[in-house]
Design an enzyme around this catalytic site. Structure first.
Site, PDB file in Angstrom:
ATOM      1  N   CYS A 149       0.821  -1.220   0.000  1.00 27.72           N
ATOM      2  CA  CYS A 149       0.000   0.000   0.000  1.00 27.72           C
ATOM      3  C   CYS A 149       0.850   1.263   0.000  1.00 27.72           C
ATOM      4  CB  CYS A 149      -0.907   0.009   1.223  1.00 27.72           C
ATOM      5  SG  CYS A 149       0.031  -0.059   2.749  1.00 27.72           S
ATOM      6  N   CYS A 207      -2.933   3.859   7.069  1.00 23.58           N
ATOM      7  CA  CYS A 207      -4.357   3.669   7.325  1.00 23.58           C
ATOM      8  C   CYS A 207      -4.644   3.639   8.831  1.00 23.58           C
ATOM      9  CB  CYS A 207      -4.809   2.361   6.689  1.00 23.58           C
ATOM     10  SG  CYS A 207      -4.126   0.936   7.533  1.00 23.58           S
ATOM     11  N   ASP A 215       2.353   2.536   2.612  1.00 18.20           N
ATOM     12  CA  ASP A 215       2.322   3.206   3.906  1.00 18.20           C
ATOM     13  C   ASP A 215       3.659   3.060   4.625  1.00 18.20           C
ATOM     14  OD1 ASP A 215      -0.205   3.968   3.428  1.00 18.20           O
ATOM     15  OD2 ASP A 215      -1.162   2.437   4.655  1.00 18.20           O
ATOM     16  N   CYS A 259      -1.171  -4.625   8.281  1.00 21.55           N
ATOM     17  CA  CYS A 259      -0.859  -3.249   8.659  1.00 21.55           C
ATOM     18  C   CYS A 259      -0.093  -3.199   9.982  1.00 21.55           C
ATOM     19  CB  CYS A 259      -2.131  -2.424   8.784  1.00 21.55           C
ATOM     20  SG  CYS A 259      -3.196  -2.563   7.344  1.00 21.55           S
TER      21      CYS A 259
HETATM   22 FE1  FES Z   1      -1.269   0.256   4.384  1.00 23.10          FE
HETATM   23 FE2  FES Z   1      -2.805  -0.478   6.306  1.00 23.10          FE
HETATM   24  S1  FES Z   1      -3.356  -0.252   4.251  1.00 23.10           S
HETATM   25  S2  FES Z   1      -0.696  -0.154   6.362  1.00 23.10           S
END
Ligand code: FES
Length: 129
Positions: free
Chosen positions: A37, A62, A39, A106
């Site tokens: 993602c 997220c 992140d 995550c």
């Molecule tokens: Fe990326 Fe949760 S969707 S860490």
């Protein structure tokens, strides 16, 4: 879009994250990213006599990533380096009372960022910084 249902503890840590922010002169810094993602989490540690006496984090991610970063930092405070290394994403998820299946990955960010920070601390010590 699928609706994700978080429990109350997760929502609490997401809405009021503990230990969020930056730290001046940290003894160690670690960063981890989720390639899926994109992140990212960054963690800052203050360490004295091999014990984590303070911790701060910044997470660009997220809700589940923020909640698990918050819970993970709460779990590592006051722990020795050895004890902190045993904080896995399963432990963080358990402390949060569970995460939806699709959001389990995550919680890995916090575990990985902590490991990188500890490696950073150990290599600095070896170099005598
Ligand atoms: Fe990326 Fe949760 S969707 S860490």
């Amino acid at each position: 879009m699928t609706q994700i249902n978080y429990n109350e503890t997760v929502m609490d840590h997401f809405m009021n994250p503990r230990n969020m922010g930056e730290m001046e002169n940290p003894d160690a810094v670690g960063e981890a990213g989720n390639p899926v993602c994109g992140d990212v989490m960054k963690i800052f540690l203050k360490i004295e006599n091999d014990r984590i006496i303070d911790v701060k984090f910044k997470t660009f991610g997220c809700g589940a990533a923020i909640a698990s970063s918050s819970m993970a930092t709460e779990l590592m405070k006051g722990k020795t380096i050895e004890e902190a290394l045993k904080i896995t994403n399963e432990k963080v998820t358990e402390a949060l009372g569970g995460l939806p299946e699709a959001k389990l990955h995550c919680s890995l960010l916090a575990e990985e960022a902590l490991k990188v920070a500890i490696e950073n601390y150990r290599s600095k010590r070896k170099k005598g910084e």
